[in-house]
Write an enzyme that holds these catalytic residues in place. Structure first.
Site, PDB file in Angstrom:
ATOM      1  N   GLN B 130      13.909   6.003  -5.187  1.00  0.00           N
ATOM      2  CA  GLN B 130      12.859   5.133  -5.706  1.00  0.00           C
ATOM      3  C   GLN B 130      11.811   5.989  -6.405  1.00  0.00           C
ATOM      4  O   GLN B 130      11.346   6.979  -5.835  1.00  0.00           O
ATOM      5  CB  GLN B 130      12.263   4.386  -4.509  1.00  0.00           C
ATOM      6  CG  GLN B 130      11.153   3.434  -4.817  1.00  0.00           C
ATOM      7  CD  GLN B 130       9.933   3.760  -3.986  1.00  0.00           C
ATOM      8  OE1 GLN B 130       9.620   4.926  -3.783  1.00  0.00           O
ATOM      9  NE2 GLN B 130       9.251   2.744  -3.511  1.00  0.00           N
ATOM     10  N   SER B 133       5.641   6.605  -7.091  1.00  0.00           N
ATOM     11  CA  SER B 133       4.406   7.413  -7.026  1.00  0.00           C
ATOM     12  C   SER B 133       4.331   8.416  -8.159  1.00  0.00           C
ATOM     13  O   SER B 133       5.349   8.930  -8.625  1.00  0.00           O
ATOM     14  CB  SER B 133       4.354   8.183  -5.712  1.00  0.00           C
ATOM     15  OG  SER B 133       4.270   7.304  -4.644  1.00  0.00           O
ATOM     16  N   SER B 165      12.105  11.065  -2.508  1.00  0.00           N
ATOM     17  CA  SER B 165      13.029  11.595  -1.507  1.00  0.00           C
ATOM     18  C   SER B 165      14.436  11.612  -2.100  1.00  0.00           C
ATOM     19  O   SER B 165      14.876  10.642  -2.689  1.00  0.00           O
ATOM     20  CB  SER B 165      13.054  10.712  -0.261  1.00  0.00           C
ATOM     21  OG  SER B 165      11.754  10.367   0.115  1.00  0.00           O
ATOM     22  N   GLU B 248       9.630  -1.922   1.682  1.00  0.00           N
ATOM     23  CA  GLU B 248       9.246  -0.590   2.143  1.00  0.00           C
ATOM     24  C   GLU B 248       8.763  -0.625   3.588  1.00  0.00           C
ATOM     25  O   GLU B 248       9.051   0.254   4.380  1.00  0.00           O
ATOM     26  CB  GLU B 248       8.136  -0.005   1.253  1.00  0.00           C
ATOM     27  CG  GLU B 248       7.707   1.401   1.698  1.00  0.00           C
ATOM     28  CD  GLU B 248       6.797   2.093   0.691  1.00  0.00           C
ATOM     29  OE1 GLU B 248       5.983   1.393   0.072  1.00  0.00           O
ATOM     30  OE2 GLU B 248       6.913   3.319   0.546  1.00  0.00           O
ATOM     31  N   GLU B 376      -6.013   4.114   5.597  1.00  0.00           N
ATOM     32  CA  GLU B 376      -7.062   3.274   5.008  1.00  0.00           C
ATOM     33  C   GLU B 376      -6.461   2.067   4.287  1.00  0.00           C
ATOM     34  O   GLU B 376      -6.952   0.935   4.445  1.00  0.00           O
ATOM     35  CB  GLU B 376      -7.904   4.114   4.036  1.00  0.00           C
ATOM     36  CG  GLU B 376      -8.736   5.212   4.705  1.00  0.00           C
ATOM     37  CD  GLU B 376      -7.918   6.437   5.135  1.00  0.00           C
ATOM     38  OE1 GLU B 376      -6.766   6.587   4.684  1.00  0.00           O
ATOM     39  OE2 GLU B 376      -8.436   7.241   5.930  1.00  0.00           O
TER      40      GLU B 376
END
Lengths: 374, 408
Positions: B130, B133, B165, B248, B376
């Protein structure tokens, strides 16, 4: 996998919730805080009429013959409204003590009266600010007479009967016993105490040669006392979770409707994360307490450790939620008119009633060590 | 209240047990991949095991039968995993592909494409990764800058992805790219799948602070992708990405780690203030706190499984897992190192106490608090989706993406 309450138990929960939302709004709690009554006798009578004081009392003694899981859901709803009634003293502690350690005669005499609401009972261990242990219990029982002081005794100003932890003066390993003491007899002096939560009475009881009767304790009476505390820890955990959920819901409501710097305060991460933390603590408490309930229901081998874990988690959740509810409200939350105070006060009544959290954590780790050895 | 299987679940468990007993390799731990250096032989063993599972229908228990699944419920999938965990079988290599990429394909690709790609993925012949990011798009993943520009019937991709990954041994990937920098952030994205062996893709391992390498950076230079590899409409890539991100939460968890029991074991063996540390009240208090957190999460999972077992969707309580467990990993490890005094600094498994599990955990925990949603961001999610609090003000919602301040 069936790690949940049954449909019947959920129905009971709804029924109790409906009764309490109709009959025990926050004004009733405020009425007790500001008035002269020790408790709300009308709410108590309603609970009695629903049969709840006799929920776990066997049918032969006039109760409903339900199990501890039913008591857990009832406890949750009482906590949610911060009910000003002696349920934890009379039901979780005194009634459970009588069921487990009363003689047949004592059960026949008292359980029907507890089920019918004719009497209110309580349980007294603490004698001062010094943590009780088997070697420092001064209240003494000998030849049918009780002498000594208990304080603070929850609901002690008006309870009719007190299961009192005593020292039998014989000095053996089995010196700790439970005694049944009617509180209307000669030699009982009651003094109401000023506490942080006047919606739940506490009193000092001074016994001066009072008629009392020993219960049918095991060879290790102190262990019996601990067992009652373990049961109460799990039931109180549900009550604490109810109070914590009510606190979170109040805080959320306020965060949605209060605007500052041109927007809802609930849109600021400082507030969002605070409320998320309340939710997390509540869920951890709930999950631990579900396991506690399961152990209570099964009389399981892990009852002690589950009770300690429920106690630690639920006390943390209620203390945090009730204090941060005030913080979320800002100044208005610190006023006498605000309803935040009821949960803030009650969190300490429930959190302190069974001894300090440091002790419960110690008990928990002791259990863990024992489990590892075996 | 009980933890027992229903009769039907129990039958399934027995069936799975019998199959595993017959088919699972019984040699020593083969393990998953916890390093970039996955040898070809390890991949080969993973492929073999995956193919066996796929033949039996256990590779994707909840998928519909036409895609090679069992068409069974999530509780069956959990039961299979519980039983498989008792064996030393290869694990981890297919989690992202089968957990995130292929479900996205199943939702958005054409019938022909799914006929081509689902089965080889299920049988382990093709591995997927995937590519979301980027260096400047982490928590704000819709802020990706890798761009795709139209080139006849194709697209040319240029830019950089990160934290991918398995990129170096993967065959295919799914990628979200910016196709319209003039549109506001979420509206200028498109979504593709691509061949990871395409010319112009350059893969470099990232070295983490732990010294390990579990991820890659992937660079794209004029990588050509056909328009029919686009999933969803041009400019609607965010919608497709949400399908992936929804999966996810199911695919990423926190690994088993040293917990209160390891800490208890350590505390019995080290000395603090002239007595075993386990006798110290502060130590006992910490052990109790972490016990309560661990058990709380364990029983929260039981509550979720109960919902699954009843055929219901688990409640929002399942969202607290990583928020609690990742910081606990770090705090507990740090405390355990403290109990070792100055020697807590040792990170040589041959001389450090308990083979330096706490030191290693302390290092990797810093990453787990970030991966798959930071502490967060996860709190924001609880506050918004569970408690219904409003979103923070988004200053980038209506501004053209290329006019946003970008910082470093």
């Amino acid at each position: 996998m069936n790690f949940d309450f049954s449909e019947d138990q959920k129905l009971l929960k709804e029924q109790v919730a409906r009764y309490l939302s109709d009959n025990c709004p926050i004004e009733v709690v405020r009425g007790v805080l500001e008035g002269d009554d020790y408790y709300s006798s009308s709410v108590w009578k309603g609970l009695v009429d629903l049969g709840l004081t006799g929920a776990t009392i066997p049918e032969e003694y006039g109760g409903l013959g339900l199990g501890p899981l039913e008591l857990c859901v009832i406890a949750g709803e009482l906590g949610r409204v911060s009910a000003p009634v002696p349920f934890s003293s009379s039901v979780y502690m005194a009634t459970e003590s009588l069921k487990l350690f009363g003689t047949d005669q004592q059960k026949e005499k008292w359980l029907p009266k507890l089920a019918s609401g004719e009497i209110i009972a309580t349980f007294a261990l603490s004698e001062s600010a010094i943590e009780p242990n088997p070697n420092n219990i001064k209240c003494s029982f000998s030849s049918g007479k009780l002498n000594g002081i208990k304080m603070p005794v929850p609901d002690g100003s008006y309870a009719d009967l007190c299961i009192t932890v005593v020292n039998d003066q014989k000095g053996g390993a089995d010196k700790i016993k439970m005694a049944i003491v009617p509180l209307d007899g000669v030699g009982v002096n009651k003094k109401s105490l000023k506490t942080l939560d006047q919606t739940r009475d506490h009193a000092e009881l001074i016994f001066d040669n009072v008629d009392a009767e020993l219960m049918n304790n095991s060879d290790d009476g102190w262990n019996d006392v601990q067992h009652i505390f373990d049961i109460a820890a799990i039931l109180m955990a549900f009550e604490q979770i109810g109070g914590a959920e009510a606190s979170l819901s109040m805080a959320k409501e306020y965060a949605l409707n209060r605007f500052a710097f041109g927007r809802q305060i609930g849109s600021y991460q400082a507030i969002k994360h605070k409320l998320a933390d309340m939710y997390i603590k509540i869920e951890l408490a709930k999950s631990n307490s579900y396991f506690g309930a399961m152990m209570l229901n099964d009389d399981g081998a892990d009852l002690k450790i589950a009770a300690a874990a429920s106690r630690v988690a639920a006390t943390d959740a209620f203390n945090y939620a009730s204090q941060e509810n005030i913080q979320t409200h800002g100044g208005i939350g610190f006023t006498w008119e605000a309803d935040t105070q009821f949960y803030y006060r009650r969190s300490q009544v429930l959190g302190l009633a069974l001894g300090s959290i440091a002790s419960w954590k110690d008990k928990l780790v002791t259990q863990l060590e024992e489990k590892n050895i075996s | 209240m009980d933890f027992n299987d229903t009769a039907e679940e129990n039958n399934f468990r027995l069936e799975v047990r019998e199959w595993l007993e017959k088919n699972a390799p019984k040699d020593k731990k083969i393990g998953g991949y916890d390093s970039i250096d996955v040898e070809e032989s390890a991949l080969e063993r993973a492929r073999e095991w995956q193919a066996k599972k796929a033949d039996a229908g256990y590779a994707a228990i909840t998928w519909p039968k036409e895609y090679g699944g069992l068409g069974a419920s999530s509780i069956h999938s959990v039961i299979y995993s519980q039983e498989e965990a008792k064996y030393n079988v290869p694990s981890g290599i297919y989690d992202i592909g089968l957990g995130m990429c292929i479900p996205t394909m199943m939702a958005w690709a054409t019938k022909e494409q799914n006929e081509r790609y689902v089965e080889p993925a299920l049988y382990g012949k093709e591995i997927w990764c995937q590519l979301f990011s980027e260096p400047s798009a982490g928590s704000d993943v819709a802020g990706v800058r890798t761009k795709a520009e139209k080139d006849g019937d194709d697209w040319l991709i240029n830019g950089q992805k990160v934290w991918t990954s398995g990129a170096h041994f993967c065959d295919f990937g799914i990628i979200v790219v910016r196709t319209d920098p003039k549109a506001p952030k979420h509206k200028g994205l498109s979504f593709f799948f691509l061949d990871m062996k395409s010319p112009g893709i350059d893969i470099k391992p990232i070295r983490q602070i732990s010294g390990g390498s579990n991820f890659n950076e992937v660079f794209f230079t004029d990588v050509k992708v056909s328009d029919n590899q686009r999933l969803g409409e041009v400019g609607e890539g965010w919608k497709v990405a949400l399908t992936t991100l929804m999966n996810e939460r199911l695919a990423i968890g926190v690994p088993k780690s040293a917990d209160y029991s390891s800490l208890t074991q350590l505390a019995k063996n080290v000395i603090l203030n002239n007595k075993p540390a386990i006798k110290n009240d502060l130590v006992r208090s910490k052990i109790a706190d972490w016990y309560v957190q661990s058990e709380g999460l364990k029983y929260t999972k039981m509550r979720s499984l109960t919902s699954l077992s009843k055929g219901e969707t688990p409640g929002p309580e399942s969202s607290i897992g990583k928020i609690v467990s990742a910081p606990k990993m770090q705090d507990l490890a740090s405390f355990a190192m403290d109990l070792q005094g100055a020697a807590g600094i040792l990170n040589d498994p041959d001389i450090a106490l308990m083979h330096s599990i706490f030191q290693n955990q302390w290092m990797s925990a810093a990453g787990y608090r970030i991966a798959g949603g930071t502490d967060e961001i996860l709190r924001n999610i609880v506050a918004e989706r569970v408690l219904g609090l409003p979103q923070d003000i988004r200053v980038d919602k209506t501004v053209p993406f290329n006019e946003l301040p970008s910082g470093r």
